[in-house]
Write an enzyme that holds these catalytic residues in place. Structure first.
Site, short mmCIF file in Angstrom:
data_model
loop_
_atom_site.label_atom_id
_atom_site.label_comp_id
_atom_site.label_asym_id
_atom_site.label_seq_id
_atom_site.Cartn_x
_atom_site.Cartn_y
_atom_site.Cartn_z
N TYR A 105 -15.99 -3.82 2.33
CA TYR A 105 -17.04 -3.82 1.31
C TYR A 105 -16.92 -4.97 0.32
O TYR A 105 -17.74 -5.10 -0.58
CB TYR A 105 -17.09 -2.49 0.56
CG TYR A 105 -15.76 -1.96 0.09
CD1 TYR A 105 -15.14 -2.47 -1.04
CD2 TYR A 105 -15.13 -0.94 0.77
CE1 TYR A 105 -13.92 -1.99 -1.47
CE2 TYR A 105 -13.90 -0.43 0.35
CZ TYR A 105 -13.31 -0.97 -0.77
OH TYR A 105 -12.09 -0.49 -1.18
N LYS A 106 -15.93 -5.82 0.48
CA LYS A 106 -15.79 -6.99 -0.39
C LYS A 106 -16.49 -8.18 0.28
O LYS A 106 -17.71 -8.29 0.25
CB LYS A 106 -14.32 -7.27 -0.67
CG LYS A 106 -13.58 -6.11 -1.33
CD LYS A 106 -12.16 -6.48 -1.66
CE LYS A 106 -11.32 -5.28 -2.08
NZ LYS A 106 -11.84 -4.60 -3.28
N ARG B 245 -11.62 -10.98 -13.79
CA ARG B 245 -11.62 -11.65 -12.50
C ARG B 245 -13.00 -12.23 -12.23
O ARG B 245 -14.01 -11.53 -12.36
CB ARG B 245 -11.26 -10.69 -11.37
CG ARG B 245 -9.85 -10.17 -11.40
CD ARG B 245 -9.49 -9.42 -10.12
NE ARG B 245 -10.50 -8.43 -9.73
CZ ARG B 245 -10.37 -7.63 -8.68
NH1 ARG B 245 -9.30 -7.70 -7.92
NH2 ARG B 245 -11.31 -6.75 -8.39
N ASP C 298 -1.90 -6.33 3.94
CA ASP C 298 -3.14 -5.83 3.37
C ASP C 298 -4.07 -7.03 3.23
O ASP C 298 -3.77 -7.98 2.49
CB ASP C 298 -2.87 -5.18 2.01
CG ASP C 298 -4.13 -4.62 1.35
OD1 ASP C 298 -5.22 -5.14 1.61
OD2 ASP C 298 -4.00 -3.68 0.55
N PHE D 81 -1.50 -3.54 -5.07
CA PHE D 81 -2.60 -2.65 -5.41
C PHE D 81 -2.10 -1.20 -5.44
O PHE D 81 -1.26 -0.82 -4.62
CB PHE D 81 -3.75 -2.81 -4.41
CG PHE D 81 -5.02 -2.15 -4.84
CD1 PHE D 81 -5.82 -2.72 -5.80
CD2 PHE D 81 -5.40 -0.92 -4.30
CE1 PHE D 81 -7.00 -2.11 -6.22
CE2 PHE D 81 -6.56 -0.29 -4.71
CZ PHE D 81 -7.36 -0.89 -5.67
#
Length: 421
Positions: free
Chosen positions: A243-244, A392, A218, A141
């Protein structure tokens, strides 16, 4: 009826049967409905709010903040970063208490831990001599890569770049090929944000330790959806967002894990008053706390820590193993849908087929997907576009049904066919 239309009927029938048998199906109603949205397939970027979140936030304003005012710091807020960290560690990470804390953004926490690890590698002693390399994947990322480059520049380190298979992700062999006596830190993602490939955390961690280096993970795309055992697997450092799959809301703070025996040994670079041994001493010199609080810097974002607590309750009820089982079921159905209705249209599968080797999103590719995604969003189907041509399908198990998954797949087909006309 064409073959793909027949497949559509069968897919929907099978999805309904899977939902009827789903042991976690009752949790679907715990989330706020989104008017006009028929399929939300972006829970791997932003989880949906729970139905009771608005009232919990309002009660916080009325009572904890509005009535108790500053007294709430002494009564509950001072300990919240550590208490919430312990909950995340217990529910989602396989981490004993006292090793996880909720604090800043993911980027800031990656910087803190990465900088602390490399500072330790540059310290006195034979073990640190010659350790000048930070290992990072070229496709990681952007935050991870950008922070790695910045920290390397600050410390005089060299970034050693891995180039793994873009679909199947980093393997033990990939990592072992670059490990040496020069390696100070290896920093990788547990689940690849593009393909969803799931890295072998215990195997890679063991290989890194065998070389004498530290291992940092991560966990942004795995926390709350993939079971892990950070303590048992000997992980040194880890960072993840909330927040996912933890549904903390936009901008909710991240968490950091620092193995107990490294606390007090590694020293993070942003020496704020909240990480001081005595917060209220207001002393002339900085002395860090000896526990996990040492990773804090400034005043914690209390309001932003509220929403995720309800999701942690749900995960605890469902168990992380139960969440993982439904995740495998949803992603398997998505890949079946790809095979039956999308592959004939020239769509590529960009995720591993083996459920044990992927997280909870499936990525598909087609040159027209940027325009297709815009149409899908306009029609109330919300996947996630990833440059250059990927969609995705993020399937958050507690808030996503099998029918919703198939609905999204069929909408991609319809939008793609319409775009081609």
């Amino acid at each position: 009826m064409t073959d793909t239309r027949l497949s559509s009927t069968r897919l929907l029938d099978d999805a309904r049967a899977l939902d009827a048998a789903d042991p976690l199906g009752a949790h679907l109603d715990a989330f706020l409905p989104a008017p006009g949205v028929t399929a939300y397939l972006d829970g791997n970027s932003l989880g949906r709010p729970l139905r009771d979140t608005p009232e919990k936030l309002a009660a916080f304003v009325r009572e904890d903040w509005g009535t108790r005012l500053i007294r709430s710091w002494d009564e509950q807020w001072m300990a919240l970063p550590m208490e919430l960290g312990d909950r995340i560690g217990r529910v989602a990470l396989g981490a004993a208490a006292g090793q996880t804390v909720v604090a800043d953004s993911t980027s800031v926490l990656i910087y803190k831990l990465m900088r602390a690890a490399l500072r330790q590698a540059q310290g006195p002693g034979a073990a640190a001599a010659g350790r000048t390399e930070l290992v990072m994947e070229t496709g990681n990322f952007p935050t991870d890569r950008f922070v790695a480059e910045g920290v390397a520049a600050e410390t005089g380190m060299t970034v050693r770049w891995l180039e793994p298979d873009p679909v199947h992700g980093v393997t033990i062999a990939d990592v072992e090929a670059v490990l040496s006596e020069r390696t100070a830190l290896v920093s990788l993602s547990h689940v690849d944000y593009r393909s969803g490939a799931l890295a072998d955390m215990p195997g890679i961690t063991a290989a890194v330790h065998a070389s004498g280096a530290l291992m940092m993970w991560d966990l942004c795309h795995s926390a709350g959806v993939v079971p892990m055992q950070l303590d048992q697997w000997g992980v040194d450092l880890a960072v993840g967002c909330t927040y996912k799959y933890l549904n903390g809301g936009p901008g909710s703070p991240a968490f950091a894990y620092l193995r107990r025996d490294l606390q007090g040994l590694l020293r993070q670079p942003i020496q704020g008053w909240w990480s001081a041994a005595d917060i209220f001493a207001m002393g002339s010199e900085y002395a860090p706390a000896g526990d996990i609080r040492q990773l804090l810097s400034g005043t914690p974002p209390v309001t932003s820590m509220l929403a995720m607590q309800g999701m942690l309750d749900l995960i605890e009820q469902a168990t992380i193993d139960g969440v993982r089982a439904k995740s495998a079921s949803l992603t398997a159905l998505a890949i079946r849908g790809y095979d039956e209705v999308l592959a004939p249209l020239g769509v590529r599968l960009l995720s591993p087929r083996d459920a044990e080797l992927r997280g909870s999103h499936v990525t598909i590719g087609h040159p027209d997907f940027r325009e297709v995604t815009q149409r899908l969003w306009a029609d109330g189907v919300i996947p996630d576009f990833r440059f250059p041509d990927g969609i995705r399908l993020g399937l958050s198990p507690l808030s996503t049904s099998h029918v919703e998954t198939v609905t999204g797949i069929l909408a991609v087909r319809d939008a793609l066919e319409s775009h081609a006309r």
